[in-house]
Each structure stands twice: as C-alpha cells, then as structure tokens.
Design an enzyme around this catalytic site. Sequence first.
Site, PDB file in Angstrom:
ATOM      1  N   ARG A  79       0.852  -1.192   0.000  1.00  0.00           N
ATOM      2  CA  ARG A  79       0.000   0.000   0.000  1.00  0.00           C
ATOM      3  C   ARG A  79       0.888   1.243   0.000  1.00  0.00           C
ATOM      4  O   ARG A  79       1.730   1.396   0.886  1.00  0.00           O
ATOM      5  CB  ARG A  79      -0.902  -0.014   1.244  1.00  0.00           C
ATOM      6  CG  ARG A  79      -1.689   1.260   1.415  1.00  0.00           C
ATOM      7  CD  ARG A  79      -2.599   1.245   2.646  1.00  0.00           C
ATOM      8  NE  ARG A  79      -3.231   2.533   2.738  1.00  0.00           N
ATOM      9  CZ  ARG A  79      -3.186   3.337   3.799  1.00  0.00           C
ATOM     10  NH1 ARG A  79      -2.580   2.953   4.917  1.00  0.00           N
ATOM     11  NH2 ARG A  79      -3.776   4.505   3.780  1.00  0.00           N
ATOM     12  N   HIS A 123      -2.979  10.886   1.023  1.00  0.00           N
ATOM     13  CA  HIS A 123      -2.372  10.662   2.337  1.00  0.00           C
ATOM     14  C   HIS A 123      -1.745  11.996   2.769  1.00  0.00           C
ATOM     15  O   HIS A 123      -0.548  12.094   3.013  1.00  0.00           O
ATOM     16  CB  HIS A 123      -1.348   9.518   2.265  1.00  0.00           C
ATOM     17  CG  HIS A 123      -1.052   8.860   3.586  1.00  0.00           C
ATOM     18  ND1 HIS A 123      -1.179   7.507   3.793  1.00  0.00           N
ATOM     19  CD2 HIS A 123      -0.628   9.364   4.770  1.00  0.00           C
ATOM     20  CE1 HIS A 123      -0.836   7.198   5.046  1.00  0.00           C
ATOM     21  NE2 HIS A 123      -0.496   8.315   5.662  1.00  0.00           N
ATOM     22  N   GLU A 168      -7.372   8.234   6.610  1.00  0.00           N
ATOM     23  CA  GLU A 168      -7.672   8.897   7.877  1.00  0.00           C
ATOM     24  C   GLU A 168      -8.209  10.318   7.729  1.00  0.00           C
ATOM     25  O   GLU A 168      -7.542  11.288   8.126  1.00  0.00           O
ATOM     26  CB  GLU A 168      -6.431   8.924   8.780  1.00  0.00           C
ATOM     27  CG  GLU A 168      -5.873   7.567   9.103  1.00  0.00           C
ATOM     28  CD  GLU A 168      -4.790   7.613  10.195  1.00  0.00           C
ATOM     29  OE1 GLU A 168      -4.457   8.714  10.672  1.00  0.00           O
ATOM     30  OE2 GLU A 168      -4.299   6.544  10.580  1.00  0.00           O
ATOM     31  N   ASN A 301      -7.172   1.640  10.195  1.00  0.00           N
ATOM     32  CA  ASN A 301      -5.861   1.846  10.806  1.00  0.00           C
ATOM     33  C   ASN A 301      -6.038   1.752  12.311  1.00  0.00           C
ATOM     34  O   ASN A 301      -6.858   2.468  12.898  1.00  0.00           O
ATOM     35  CB  ASN A 301      -5.300   3.228  10.456  1.00  0.00           C
ATOM     36  CG  ASN A 301      -4.910   3.342   8.990  1.00  0.00           C
ATOM     37  OD1 ASN A 301      -4.981   2.359   8.237  1.00  0.00           O
ATOM     38  ND2 ASN A 301      -4.478   4.520   8.585  1.00  0.00           N
ATOM     39  N   TYR A 303      -3.861   1.461  16.051  1.00  0.00           N
ATOM     40  CA  TYR A 303      -2.593   1.479  16.785  1.00  0.00           C
ATOM     41  C   TYR A 303      -2.757   1.222  18.276  1.00  0.00           C
ATOM     42  O   TYR A 303      -1.929   0.570  18.888  1.00  0.00           O
ATOM     43  CB  TYR A 303      -1.872   2.821  16.574  1.00  0.00           C
ATOM     44  CG  TYR A 303      -1.312   2.934  15.175  1.00  0.00           C
ATOM     45  CD1 TYR A 303      -0.074   2.381  14.868  1.00  0.00           C
ATOM     46  CD2 TYR A 303      -2.035   3.534  14.151  1.00  0.00           C
ATOM     47  CE1 TYR A 303       0.444   2.446  13.583  1.00  0.00           C
ATOM     48  CE2 TYR A 303      -1.527   3.598  12.860  1.00  0.00           C
ATOM     49  CZ  TYR A 303      -0.294   3.048  12.583  1.00  0.00           C
ATOM     50  OH  TYR A 303       0.202   3.089  11.313  1.00  0.00           O
ATOM     51  N   GLU A 364      -3.324  -0.256   8.230  1.00  0.00           N
ATOM     52  CA  GLU A 364      -2.120   0.108   9.001  1.00  0.00           C
ATOM     53  C   GLU A 364      -2.206  -0.477  10.395  1.00  0.00           C
ATOM     54  O   GLU A 364      -3.255  -0.373  11.052  1.00  0.00           O
ATOM     55  CB  GLU A 364      -1.992   1.630   9.168  1.00  0.00           C
ATOM     56  CG  GLU A 364      -1.522   2.361   7.952  1.00  0.00           C
ATOM     57  CD  GLU A 364      -1.373   3.861   8.202  1.00  0.00           C
ATOM     58  OE1 GLU A 364      -1.044   4.270   9.339  1.00  0.00           O
ATOM     59  OE2 GLU A 364      -1.602   4.614   7.246  1.00  0.00           O
TER      60      GLU A 364
HETATM   61  C1  FCB Z   1      -1.028   6.960  10.876  1.00  0.00           C
HETATM   62  C2  FCB Z   1      -0.633   7.526   9.536  1.00  0.00           C
HETATM   63  C3  FCB Z   1       0.700   7.027   9.025  1.00  0.00           C
HETATM   64  C4  FCB Z   1       1.717   6.928  10.141  1.00  0.00           C
HETATM   65  C5  FCB Z   1       1.160   6.185  11.320  1.00  0.00           C
HETATM   66  C6  FCB Z   1       2.133   5.998  12.454  1.00  0.00           C
HETATM   67  O1  FCB Z   1      -1.960   7.798  11.479  1.00  0.00           O
HETATM   68  O2  FCB Z   1      -1.615   7.224   8.577  1.00  0.00           O
HETATM   69  O3  FCB Z   1       1.120   7.867   7.988  1.00  0.00           O
HETATM   70  O4  FCB Z   1       2.168   8.177  10.494  1.00  0.00           O
HETATM   71  O5  FCB Z   1       0.006   6.838  11.801  1.00  0.00           O
END
Ligand code: FCB
Length: 457
Positions: A79, A123, A168, A301, A303, A364
């Site tokens: 990607r 992006h 995002e 995405n 995290y 992500e």
């Molecule tokens: C996300 C972004 C990516 C990167 C990660 C850590 O929010 O999409 O570009 O910075 O965080």
Amino acid sequence: MPSRVLNFPKGFAWGSATSAYQIEGAWDEDGKGESIWDRFSHTTGNIEDGSNGDVACDHYHRWREDIALMKELGLKAYRFSISWPRILPAGRGNVNQLGLDFYSRLVDGLLEAGIEPFVTLYHWDLPQRLQDEGGWGVRSTAEAFVEFSDIVSRRLGDRVKHWITHNEPWTAAFLGHQIGGHAPGLQDFPAALKASHHLLLSHGWAVPVLRRNSHGAEVGITLVLLPFELPSHNSADVQGYRRFDGYFNRWFLDPLYGRRYPADQVSEYVAFGILPPEGMAFVQPGDMEAIAVQTDFLGVNYYSRMALPSESAPEGESPTAKIVSKEAEPERTDMGWEVYPDGLYRLLNRIYFEYQPPKLYITENGASYSDEPDRDGRVHDRRRLNYLQGHFAAAHRAIECGVPLAGYFVWSLMDNFEWTKGYAQRFGIIWVDYVTQQRILKDSALWYKQVIAENRL
Ligand code: FCB
C-alpha cells in the site's frame, strides 16, 4: 509463540504500507509542485527534530531496490500513496507526465514482483496552491480531488485493482484544522468540520470515477478508528463515551454507511457554539447520498486504544477534552501509545457487526521502537515482533468470529518521516540509515517473511 497454529484465509493480502511524503523525498524534482507538508515542515518549529521530507528514504530514486526488498519478504501486497502535487503541481489543470510515469513504473515493478498494488490517493499532501484557495475548507477542493482521481486512475486503472480514496480523514480534518498538529496547522474547529465534510464528499464523488476507469477494481476508504473505554456506567461517563465516539469514530462511519452525521454530535457542536444554530449549513442537497456510495471495503488503521478520564463529561467542557490511558503503567511503544492488541479484536467486531462493510482490510498497524543495528549488523527488534504477533492473533480471533478481514498491512515497510516527530520515531520493519540510505531487514521483517510464507502464526 501461541501453542495453536493460526491459519489465515487463502489469498490473505499480507502487506506493508507507506505514504508518499514519508518516503519519497525528491520534493521539488521532475516538476513536482509544493504540498502543504512541504510548507509545514519547512516552517521552523513545526517538526520536533527540525527535519523535513525533502529526501526522506529517497524512495523516488531507490524504488527498484525497495521492491526487491518487498519481494525478498514475500509480500503479497503493498500500500502506497500518490503525491497529488507530483501529478498536478497546481492541484488541478496542467498534468505533470513525469509524475505519472514514476507511479506507472512503480506499479509495473510491483506486478512483475508478484505484489498487488493498493493505491491511496490522498495521504495528506494537498497541493499548497489548493490550500491557498481554502484547502479542504472549500468545496472546490473536493472537485479538484475528483479531477486528480480521474487522471491517476485513467493512467493506472488497467493495472491497479485496489483503490483507497482517503487515508484517515479524521487526521486530515481534525488534527490538521482543529488541533493544529498537522498541516495546514489551523486551530479552527468550524473549519475542521467543513474540512471533514469536503473530504468525505470528495470520496463519494471519486468512487464512481475510479470504478469507471478501473474495471473490476475494489474501491474503499481508510479510517483511523479507536476503541474507547468506559470508566464506569454512570450516566456522565456514558455520555462522555458517546461524545468521544461521536467525534472520532461515528462522525465518519455513520455518513459513509448511510446514517448521515450523528444528530447527537451535531447538536453538541451547536450547543457549544462550534456550529451556528442552523447546524451544518455547508451540507448541500445530494451530499449525504454521494458520501454513502456503496464501497467494496473499509480500511482500518489501528494502533492503540483510548480511555476516557473518569468524570469525562463535566457540564460545559468542550467535546475535545483530554483522553487518558486506562492502565497505571501500560506497556507503551516509543510513540507513547499503549500496546493493546485486544482493542483490535473488539474494534473489528464492532465495525463489522454495526456497519456491515462487505470486506475489511487492516490498512495500518505497527509500532515505533528505536532499536538500532547491533554489532552483528542486525536489528533485534523483539518488541515490534511481539507487538505484531499479538495484533495478528487478535485479527485472527476476529476472523474466527466471522469478520471478513481480507488483508493486513504492517506500518511501515521502512523507517520514514513520521510527520511532526521527524525521523526520531522508527516504525519500519526495515531499518533505514538516513545518511547512507542503506536498508537492513529487522528481525521483525524476517519473522514476518516466515508468517507470510506459511500463512500461519
Ligand atoms: C497513521 C498515519 C501514518 C503513520 C502512522 C504511524 O496515522 O496514517 O502515515 O504516520 O500513523
């Protein structure tokens, strides 16, 4: 290792992700125009280590070598994003053929290596010229995005069969226009709401164009989504939960899946004077239908999670009140983000059962750890490996619950320019020496190679 063998569905898109501004460099080469991230990072004080993406990983020149590394890992999918000002230096109008040629060669190289390209159109690197005309705060930027999508998909649509309109939109709209932590660096809540609408609208308008130019392609959008934790079930906390969820998750999920903007959130913004009494006056007839266009997948995405502070919703407090971690001493990555794989499992289930997207990709997921090459020249990034292993297992549990998860893109293929953190945060499974531009596969990459080869954890 878990004691059970965890098999992933046949054809699972094991991938990795990057974005144009974070890796390409060549910021003013071959006719590229200036982007809002060029402007923002060239402005003193915006980037913690004073760096910028002028050179980054020099991927613009080293893409062949980078594809060879992806091939060595056995990646099934990659990607990446297209730099809008590389294609349209002024945002619309004159097309820069050299920019299109670059991505066309990249796509050919990927396909030759047996790697499926997943293209993100936006992006975050808006052409500065469009920002000067009002950026995402004005409707004409959504029209320009359709022009950009049309040009790119006419050129690549015969070979690219996976399109992501936006990465995002929460971050582009709210971090960029309300909080001011990302380009264009505004602190203007009403502008952020407008920007969010124009981002979503541009998605809705671009989807049919992409389908027309790219036969049989899958088209979707990527959201950053968060599982929020309720500190208690008392009514103030429940209200706080709804408010944060409305601000971050539902504001995007609801309109995309045909439910329009969440009414509770709109009245909240009116009550706080963020919107005028008439509400979202910039929404025009037909907009909500356009935004709710049918898509083929949702990109997620993920995290970390966020917990609300107890007493999260005191009367009169702005709807953006601080969010805290739930644990006293959570395990954290170098970004300070809590390691919480279970959140991914919960989030995938919630999205699927509440909104029913036909298919999901984790577009992500990954972790920043700064481990450096050892004396043996290898990067022993055990914590990243553990992070990925825990999150792959959580995704697998969601698949077992019936969530149609079709692929997983590790963020990131290589260390890169982490926005306002500059080069201090390393998310890559490949180490990058920014002086020599040497790349080294970290232990997590070698482990990932094995996961992909065996299609099991
Ligand atoms: C996300 C972004 C990516 C990167 C990660 C850590 O929010 O999409 O570009 O910075 O965080």
